[in-house]
Design a protein around this motif. Structure first.
Motif, PDB file in Angstrom:
ATOM      1  N   UNK A  15     -12.812   1.639  -3.915  1.00  0.00           N
ATOM      2  CA  UNK A  15     -12.148   2.901  -3.428  1.00  0.00           C
ATOM      3  C   UNK A  15     -10.679   2.761  -3.154  1.00  0.00           C
ATOM      4  N   UNK A  16      -9.713   3.167  -4.095  1.00  0.00           N
ATOM      5  CA  UNK A  16      -8.464   2.710  -4.036  1.00  0.00           C
ATOM      6  C   UNK A  16      -7.372   3.501  -2.952  1.00  0.00           C
ATOM      7  N   UNK A  17      -6.800   2.809  -2.557  1.00  0.00           N
ATOM      8  CA  UNK A  17      -5.466   3.401  -1.711  1.00  0.00           C
ATOM      9  C   UNK A  17      -4.300   3.239  -2.344  1.00  0.00           C
ATOM     10  N   UNK A  18      -3.424   4.094  -2.986  1.00  0.00           N
ATOM     11  CA  UNK A  18      -2.249   4.012  -3.571  1.00  0.00           C
ATOM     12  C   UNK A  18      -0.968   4.085  -2.562  1.00  0.00           C
ATOM     13  N   UNK A  19      -0.217   3.030  -2.570  1.00  0.00           N
ATOM     14  CA  UNK A  19       0.594   3.028  -1.376  1.00  0.00           C
ATOM     15  C   UNK A  19       2.302   3.245  -1.907  1.00  0.00           C
ATOM     16  N   UNK A  20       2.975   4.438  -1.609  1.00  0.00           N
ATOM     17  CA  UNK A  20       4.235   4.632  -2.340  1.00  0.00           C
ATOM     18  C   UNK A  20       5.212   4.462  -0.977  1.00  0.00           C
ATOM     19  N   UNK A  21       6.470   3.945  -1.256  1.00  0.00           N
ATOM     20  CA  UNK A  21       7.740   3.893  -0.064  1.00  0.00           C
ATOM     21  C   UNK A  21       8.855   4.031  -0.779  1.00  0.00           C
ATOM     22  N   UNK A  22       9.734   4.798  -0.258  1.00  0.00           N
ATOM     23  CA  UNK A  22      10.953   5.123  -0.730  1.00  0.00           C
ATOM     24  C   UNK A  22      12.116   4.928   0.327  1.00  0.00           C
ATOM     25  N   UNK A  23      12.921   4.086   0.306  1.00  0.00           N
ATOM     26  CA  UNK A  23      13.952   4.341   1.666  1.00  0.00           C
ATOM     27  C   UNK A  23      15.405   4.831   0.857  1.00  0.00           C
ATOM     28  N   UNK A  24      16.189   5.283   1.875  1.00  0.00           N
ATOM     29  CA  UNK A  24      17.474   5.559   1.603  1.00  0.00           C
ATOM     30  C   UNK A  24      18.406   4.717   0.549  1.00  0.00           C
ATOM     31  N   UNK A  26      18.934   2.390  -6.326  1.00  0.00           N
ATOM     32  CA  UNK A  26      18.245   1.877  -7.862  1.00  0.00           C
ATOM     33  C   UNK A  26      17.927   2.608  -8.896  1.00  0.00           C
ATOM     34  N   UNK A  27      17.941   4.002  -8.572  1.00  0.00           N
ATOM     35  CA  UNK A  27      17.837   5.100  -9.564  1.00  0.00           C
ATOM     36  C   UNK A  27      16.325   5.614  -9.528  1.00  0.00           C
ATOM     37  N   UNK A  28      15.930   6.127 -10.784  1.00  0.00           N
ATOM     38  CA  UNK A  28      14.543   6.780 -10.858  1.00  0.00           C
ATOM     39  C   UNK A  28      13.333   5.661 -11.015  1.00  0.00           C
ATOM     40  N   UNK A  29      13.794   4.667 -11.200  1.00  0.00           N
ATOM     41  CA  UNK A  29      12.605   3.515 -11.286  1.00  0.00           C
ATOM     42  C   UNK A  29      11.825   3.438 -10.262  1.00  0.00           C
ATOM     43  N   UNK A  30      12.572   3.541  -9.095  1.00  0.00           N
ATOM     44  CA  UNK A  30      11.859   3.337  -7.744  1.00  0.00           C
ATOM     45  C   UNK A  30      11.494   4.855  -7.135  1.00  0.00           C
ATOM     46  N   UNK A  31      11.515   5.845  -7.786  1.00  0.00           N
ATOM     47  CA  UNK A  31      11.337   7.361  -7.021  1.00  0.00           C
ATOM     48  C   UNK A  31       9.911   7.363  -6.733  1.00  0.00           C
ATOM     49  N   UNK A  62      -8.653   1.279 -14.585  1.00  0.00           N
ATOM     50  CA  UNK A  62      -9.551   0.307 -14.058  1.00  0.00           C
ATOM     51  C   UNK A  62     -11.010   1.044 -13.595  1.00  0.00           C
ATOM     52  N   UNK A  63     -10.783   2.161 -13.622  1.00  0.00           N
ATOM     53  CA  UNK A  63     -11.807   3.166 -13.471  1.00  0.00           C
ATOM     54  C   UNK A  63     -12.237   3.418 -12.014  1.00  0.00           C
ATOM     55  N   UNK A  64     -11.218   3.191 -10.957  1.00  0.00           N
ATOM     56  CA  UNK A  64     -11.450   3.196  -9.720  1.00  0.00           C
ATOM     57  C   UNK A  64     -11.513   4.661  -9.338  1.00  0.00           C
ATOM     58  N   UNK A  65     -11.884   4.908  -8.058  1.00  0.00           N
ATOM     59  CA  UNK A  65     -11.920   6.137  -7.462  1.00  0.00           C
ATOM     60  C   UNK A  65     -10.554   6.005  -6.453  1.00  0.00           C
ATOM     61  N   UNK A  66      -9.768   7.235  -6.664  1.00  0.00           N
ATOM     62  CA  UNK A  66      -8.408   7.165  -5.875  1.00  0.00           C
ATOM     63  C   UNK A  66      -8.985   7.859  -4.475  1.00  0.00           C
ATOM     64  N   UNK A  67      -9.282   7.295  -3.471  1.00  0.00           N
ATOM     65  CA  UNK A  67      -9.271   7.866  -2.270  1.00  0.00           C
ATOM     66  C   UNK A  67      -8.165   8.612  -1.626  1.00  0.00           C
ATOM     67  N   UNK A  68      -6.850   7.974  -1.790  1.00  0.00           N
ATOM     68  CA  UNK A  68      -5.830   8.677  -1.228  1.00  0.00           C
ATOM     69  C   UNK A  68      -4.559   8.077  -1.896  1.00  0.00           C
ATOM     70  N   UNK A  69      -3.419   8.875  -1.767  1.00  0.00           N
ATOM     71  CA  UNK A  69      -1.856   8.352  -1.976  1.00  0.00           C
ATOM     72  C   UNK A  69      -1.321   8.452  -0.875  1.00  0.00           C
ATOM     73  N   UNK A  70      -0.976   7.256  -0.493  1.00  0.00           N
ATOM     74  CA  UNK A  70      -0.192   7.263   1.062  1.00  0.00           C
ATOM     75  C   UNK A  70       1.361   7.006   0.789  1.00  0.00           C
ATOM     76  N   UNK A  71       2.238   8.078   1.162  1.00  0.00           N
ATOM     77  CA  UNK A  71       3.553   8.294   1.018  1.00  0.00           C
ATOM     78  C   UNK A  71       4.528   8.220   1.852  1.00  0.00           C
ATOM     79  N   UNK A  72       5.336   7.420   2.273  1.00  0.00           N
ATOM     80  CA  UNK A  72       6.334   7.139   3.244  1.00  0.00           C
ATOM     81  C   UNK A  72       7.681   7.322   2.545  1.00  0.00           C
ATOM     82  N   UNK A  73       8.359   8.537   2.740  1.00  0.00           N
ATOM     83  CA  UNK A  73       9.505   8.792   2.186  1.00  0.00           C
ATOM     84  C   UNK A  73      10.481   8.554   3.047  1.00  0.00           C
TER      85      UNK A  73
END
Length: 552
Positions: A7-16, A21-26, A41-52
C-alpha cells in the motif's frame, strides 16, 4: 510480501530554492514519475502527500507528518520519493528515518533516482547522498542570506509586509511609499506620545475608538476574516514597536532577527551591531522634531504619572534634587479663600525627603507656577540671544566648556595637518635612506647615525597625532552640540506658553536647590541643564538681550 500487498504512499516536496532547478523537480513531474512507478509495480496508491513550498531542513512539514502518522497506523507500508533530497536535507534525520524509524515500523522506502531501496539492503551510498544534500541546503542558505544582506545594505526593503503607514511602491517592491489610508493612524500615535501619553493609554484609546489594528487592516484588504479575534486589538507591545521603528523617520533598519541556523528556523533577536541601518531610504512619515521628542521620552524611560489630584505636570520626570539627585515628587495642595473660592497649588518636593523624611534630605519645594515662569523666561532669553548674535553665543558656550577655548581649535587643526605632512615626509626619507644604504650611496655608520633620529621623530609624531586628533574631534563635537542647541532654541524667542513637548526637546533636566532665606525672602536656586550644552548660565552671563538692543 508480494507486489500486490504493498500500500504505497507517494511523497512529493518542492521548496522555493528547488524552483531554480526547473521543471524536473516540479510537483507535477514528481507526481507523474512516482505514480507511473507504483502502477508498474502493481501497488495500490493509498495517498499522494505533497509539501509545496517547504524546505527540506524542516521536518515539521504538514504532509510529511500526515504520511508518518499513516505509516504508524498501518495505512501505508511503502514510501516512494523521486530522490533522497525530497525526503529531507538533514543527513542525520534522513539517515535515522531510512535506517531505523521506517524499518522498525515495517515500512519500505524507495528513492528512485538515487537507487535506494531499504528492502534490498544495499544502501551504502545513501549516507553520502544525504550528506551532499545537506551541504547543498547549507550552501543555498548561505547564498540566500548573503544576497538578502547585500540588498539590505542598499536600503532595499526586504520585509514580508510593509509597516502600517506605508505600502510597497507599485513600481519597486523594495521601496516604501506612504499609505494615505493608514498614515494618519501612525501620525496620531506619535502626536499622542509626544504629549506624554503612555503606551497603554494610546492602545486603550485606539481600541475604544475602534481604530483598526495592522492585522485588521491586512485581513480586510485581503478580503479574509481574522481567525484570531484577540489579535485584532491594540496593545502596549504593538504601540511600542511602532513608536520605536526608525522606518517612520525615513530610515531602514533591518536584520534585527534571524534564524538560528539553516537547520533550525526559529527566529531569534540579533545584537544591534549586526543590524543593517541605511538612512534616508524613503519619505519620512514623522517630522524630525516629533520623532526626536518621542525618542527622548523613550530614552528617559518616561511614563505618565499624575499628581495626587489633577492632571499630570509638564515637569514630571525632569526635576531633580540638587543635593541628593532624587527625582522631585509632584504634590497638590487645595484650600478655600476667605470669600469661599477654592484654590489649588501644584508643587514639587524632593522624592527622597517624601519617602524617608529629614534623615534622607530636605524638602526642596518649589511651585509649578513659579517654575514655569522661571523656565519660560530662561528659554525665551536664550532664544533671543541666539537670534541676535548666534555666533557670539555659541563661541561663549564653547569657550566656557573648553578651558582652552575655541581659538585653540584652529591651532590644533594646523598642528594636526603639519604632523600628518611630516609623517608622510619621514616615511619617504627613511625609505630613501634604506635604498641609499643598499646602493652604497650612504655609509653604514651614517645610516646608523641618522635612522634612530628619524625613528624617534616618527614615534613622537605618531603619539602626538592621536592627542591632536582627540582634541580636534572634541572641539568639533562641542561646536556641533552647541549648533544643535542653537537651532533648537532659536525658534522660541517669542514663546508664551510652555508645553511638555518643548521641555523635552530642549531640557535634559532641572536641578532644584534647597531654599534659603536672604533678607527675609525665601530663595531657591533653579539650575536648568539643557540638552547638548548643559548649564549655560555662566557662559552667557552678561549677554542680556538689552545689550543687543542697544548695540543695534
Amino acid at each position: 510480501m508480494g507486489k500486490t500487498d504493498y500500500m504505497a504512499g507517494l511523497y512529493v516536496r518542492l521548496s522555493k530554492d528547488d524552483l531554480r532547478a526547473g521543471e524536473s523537480v516540479s510537483v507535477e513531474n514528481q507526481r507523474l514519475l512516482l505514480t507511473k512507478y507504483a502502477e508498474e509495480e502493481g501497488w495500490e496508491i493509498r495517498d499522494i502527500y505533497i509539501d509545496d513550498g517547504w524546505t527540506g531542513t524542516n521536518f515539521e512539514r504538514p504532509a510529511f507528518q500526515r504520511m508518518m502518522q499513516d505509516v504508524r497506523d498501518g495505512r501505508i507500508n511503502v514510501i516512494v520519493v523521486k530522490d533522497l533530497s525530497r525526503l529531507g536535507r538533514n543527513y542525520i534525520e534522513v539517515g535515522k528515518l531510512t535506517e531505523e524509524t521506517l524499518p522498525a515500523l515495517g515500512c519500505r522506502f524507495i528513492a528512485l533516482n538515487d537507487s535506494v531501496d531499504t528492502m534490498m539492503g544495499d544502501n551504502d551510498m545513501a549516507v553520502y547522498r544525504n550528506l551532499f544534500n545537506e551541504f547543498y541546503s547549507k550552501d543555498t542558505s548561505k547564498k540566500v542570506r548573503a544576497v538578502k544582506r547585500a540588498c539590505m545594505a542598499q536600503g532595499k526593503f526586504m520585509g514580508t509586509y510593509a509597516p502600517i503607514g506605508y505600502m510597497r511602491d507599485p513600481q519597486d517592491k523594495h521601496h516604501l511609499v506612504i499609505d494615505e489610508e493608514t498614515a494618519p493612524i501612525v501620525r496620531r500615535m506619535f502626536a499622542m506620545r509626544s504629549q506624554g501619553i503612555g503606551f497603554r493609554a494610546i492602545a486603550t484609546t485606539f481600541n475604544e475608538e475602534k481604530v483598526p489594528s495592522p492585522k485588521q487592516i491586512y485581513y480586510r484588504r485581503n478580503g479574509r476574516e481574522n481567525p484570531r479575534k484577540e489579535n485584532g486589538i491594540w496593545n502596549m507591545s504593538s504601540v511600542k514597536v511602532i513608536l520605536r521603528n526608525e522606518v517612520y523617520a525615513g530610515h531602514m533598519v533591518q536584520g534585527k532577527t534571524g534564524t538560528v541556523s539553516y537547520k533550525n528556523h526559529k527566529l531569534v533577536g540579533k545584537p544591534e551591531e549586526q543590524w543593517v541601518r541605511v538612512e534616508n531610504t524613503h519619505e519620512p512619515l514623522i517630522d524630525p522634531e516629533t520623532w526626536e521628542t518621542v525618542r527622548l521620552l523613550d530614552e528617559k524611560g518616561y511614563m505618565p504619572r499624575k499628581c495626587a489630584d489633577g492632571p499630570q505636570s509638564k515637569f514630571v520626570g525632569l526635576l531633580r534634587c540638587a543635593d541628593c539627585g532624587f527625582t522631585m515628587k509632584c504634590s497638590t495642595e487645595k484650600g478655600v479663600y476667605k470669600n469661599g473660592d477654592p484654590w489649588k497649588r501644584v508643587y514639587f518636593i524632593c522624592g527622597n525627603y517624601a519617602r524617608s523624611g529629614k534623615s534622607a534630605c530636605t524638602v526642596h519645594s518649589i511651585s509649578e507656577a513659579v517654575l514655569t515662569e522661571l523656565v519660560l523666561h530662561d528659554i525665551r532669553a536664550n532664544a533671543q540671544r541666539v537670534e541676535w548674535d548666534e555666533h557670539r553665543v555659541m563661541r561663549r558656550i564653547v569657550d566656557t566648556k573648553n578651558r582652552e577655548g575655541l581659538a585653540y581649535l584652529t591651532t590644533y587643526r594646523q598642528e594636526l595637518k603639519a604632523a600628518e605632512t611630516r609623517l608622510v615626509e619621514l616615511e619617504r626619507i627613511m625609505q630613501t635612506l634604506y635604498e641609499d644604504r643598499v646602493r652604497g650611496v650612504v655609509t653604514e655608520s651614517m645610516f646608523q647615525s641618522l635612522m634612530p633620529k628619524y625613528e624617534r621623530e616618527r614615534t613622537d609624531k605618531t603619539d602626538s597625532l592621536k592627542i591632536l586628533r582627540d582634541k580636534v574631534e572634541q572641539g568639533e563635537q562641542q561646536w556641533c552640540d552647541v549648533d544643535a542647541w542653537a537651532k533648537a532654541i532659536r525658534k522660541y524667542a517669542a514663546l508664551e506658553t510652555l508645553s511638555q513637548a518643548i521641555l523635552l526637546e530642549l531640557i535634559d533636566h532641572i536641578d532644584i536647590s534647597a531654599p534659603v532665606v536672604v533678607n527675609g525672602q525665601r530663595e531657591c536656586h533653579v539650575n536648568i541643564v539643557y540638552r547638548f550644552v548643559g548649564d549655560v548660565s555662566n557662559s552667557l552671563a552678561g549677554l542680556e538681550v538689552e545689550t543687543y538692543e542697544q548695540a543695534v
